[in-house]
Design a protein around this motif. Sequence first.
Motif, mmCIF file in Angstrom:
data_model
loop_
_atom_site.group_PDB
_atom_site.id
_atom_site.type_symbol
_atom_site.label_atom_id
_atom_site.label_comp_id
_atom_site.label_asym_id
_atom_site.label_seq_id
_atom_site.Cartn_x
_atom_site.Cartn_y
_atom_site.Cartn_z
ATOM 1 N N ARG A 14 111.787 26.128 34.878
ATOM 2 C CA ARG A 14 112.322 27.062 33.897
ATOM 3 C C ARG A 14 113.614 27.639 34.470
ATOM 4 O O ARG A 14 113.606 28.254 35.529
ATOM 5 N N PRO A 23 120.675 35.707 26.864
ATOM 6 C CA PRO A 23 120.054 34.619 26.129
ATOM 7 C C PRO A 23 120.678 34.433 24.768
ATOM 8 O O PRO A 23 121.123 35.383 24.129
ATOM 9 N N THR A 25 119.946 34.373 21.803
ATOM 10 C CA THR A 25 118.926 34.736 20.840
ATOM 11 C C THR A 25 119.550 35.473 19.673
ATOM 12 O O THR A 25 120.745 35.679 19.597
ATOM 13 N N GLN A 155 115.762 28.924 29.772
ATOM 14 C CA GLN A 155 115.079 30.062 29.168
ATOM 15 C C GLN A 155 115.821 30.586 27.948
ATOM 16 O O GLN A 155 115.210 31.028 26.978
ATOM 17 N N GLU A 156 117.138 30.554 27.976
ATOM 18 C CA GLU A 156 117.898 31.050 26.830
ATOM 19 C C GLU A 156 117.657 30.186 25.592
ATOM 20 O O GLU A 156 117.595 30.705 24.470
ATOM 21 N N ASN A 157 117.464 28.879 25.795
ATOM 22 C CA ASN A 157 117.174 28.009 24.660
ATOM 23 C C ASN A 157 115.752 28.213 24.145
ATOM 24 O O ASN A 157 115.497 28.155 22.944
ATOM 25 N N ARG A 158 114.816 28.442 25.058
ATOM 26 C CA ARG A 158 113.448 28.743 24.635
ATOM 27 C C ARG A 158 113.423 30.013 23.780
ATOM 28 O O ARG A 158 112.785 30.065 22.726
ATOM 29 N N ALA A 159 114.151 31.029 24.233
ATOM 30 C CA ALA A 159 114.194 32.282 23.481
ATOM 31 C C ALA A 159 114.871 32.095 22.126
ATOM 32 O O ALA A 159 114.422 32.638 21.111
ATOM 33 N N GLN A 162 112.469 30.432 19.720
ATOM 34 C CA GLN A 162 111.425 31.356 19.288
ATOM 35 C C GLN A 162 111.962 32.342 18.259
ATOM 36 O O GLN A 162 111.272 32.702 17.304
ATOM 37 N N GLU A 163 113.214 32.760 18.439
ATOM 38 C CA GLU A 163 113.825 33.705 17.506
ATOM 39 C C GLU A 163 114.026 33.101 16.115
ATOM 40 O O GLU A 163 114.051 33.820 15.120
ATOM 41 N N ILE A 179 106.719 26.045 24.073
ATOM 42 C CA ILE A 179 107.273 27.070 23.190
ATOM 43 C C ILE A 179 106.338 27.337 22.020
ATOM 44 O O ILE A 179 106.059 28.479 21.656
#
Length: 354
Positions: A14, A23, A25, A155-159, A162-163, A179
């Motif tokens: 990660r 991030p 987001t 992590q920024e792409n995961r966030a 999710q957003e 995710i």
Amino acid sequence: MSDPTKPTYDDVVRIPAPPGRGPATGRPPRIEEVAERAGVAPITVSRVLRHPEKVNRETRDRILEVIETTGYASNPHARALRSGRSNVVVAFVSNILSQQFGLAVRSLAAALEPEGYEVLVGQTSYSYAKEVAMIQSLRGIRPAAVMFTGVIELQENRAALQELGIPVIETWAFPRDPIDMLVGFSNADAGAMAAERLAQAGHRRLAFIGRSSGRGALRRDGFRAAATRLGLEIVHEIGVGEITGLVDGRAAFTALLDRGNRASAVFCANDLLATGALIEARSRGISVPRDLALLGFGDNDVADQITPGLTTITFNAAAIGRAAGELLLARLAGTPQIEPRHAVELVLLERGSV
């Protein structure tokens, strides 16, 4: 051999956002929010976008300034999602040349298209920069769902995903913390299977060719761990960056030979790399498997046609796409949540190169 009914979790890296960059987001602004900031009704914002000549210049300029400031995107897919009718599913593949990725996406489309969904395909090319750009583009497209032939490490792409608040399916690995939904296999187990098969064939000195990050690194780590357990020695590891085709496998095999290869068997953790390595070995008069054994991962038509055929660890790529499509249809239809994590069995195809 590794137990196919109990896949080992992949310890997926990660990666945090670089210092100074937060991030990626934030929910895309709605037309109502643009209208509120501009002091007009939503219908006026819509009119500016569709028929700007029907709105007076002062109001039009004010609305356009808010649109530019907020990054508001208006397009048919975005409007469709806001009204609950988006029919676009985006599939991001790591390499558009991969036969496995193609099989998965075709099966995904076969499951979704009869239900009225369209599948759009993009290529990340194993590049974090392209992945970031493509995920950010989803804010404008606003699809109904998205699938990746891989798992998201940044992590920024995961966030950011999710957003978006849409179904997300990751594949081609088996992490503890997807995710959203997951259809994959254990890359650690794949590497272990490779070492076990080569040990079974009597090889004690091994080499590895594969990507030095992502899923290639997971297969390498599984290969290393099993080799240590079995008392084998890995004498060389050739790391590869972006994989574009067979030429990369030929170049990696050449690099292995340039190091003064002392291995009797090589595990190539990618089907294009393995096939390219086999072609390069033949061009140099190296007899496979008499002089050097080759074991691949993945599968393609070329690997089955050249002599000797490439022995490889593989899986049912079409089943990945089919399962992903079924998960997405269930989620989009609002049916009760079914198990969001599915494991696909790894299979050893014996063709003569080991």
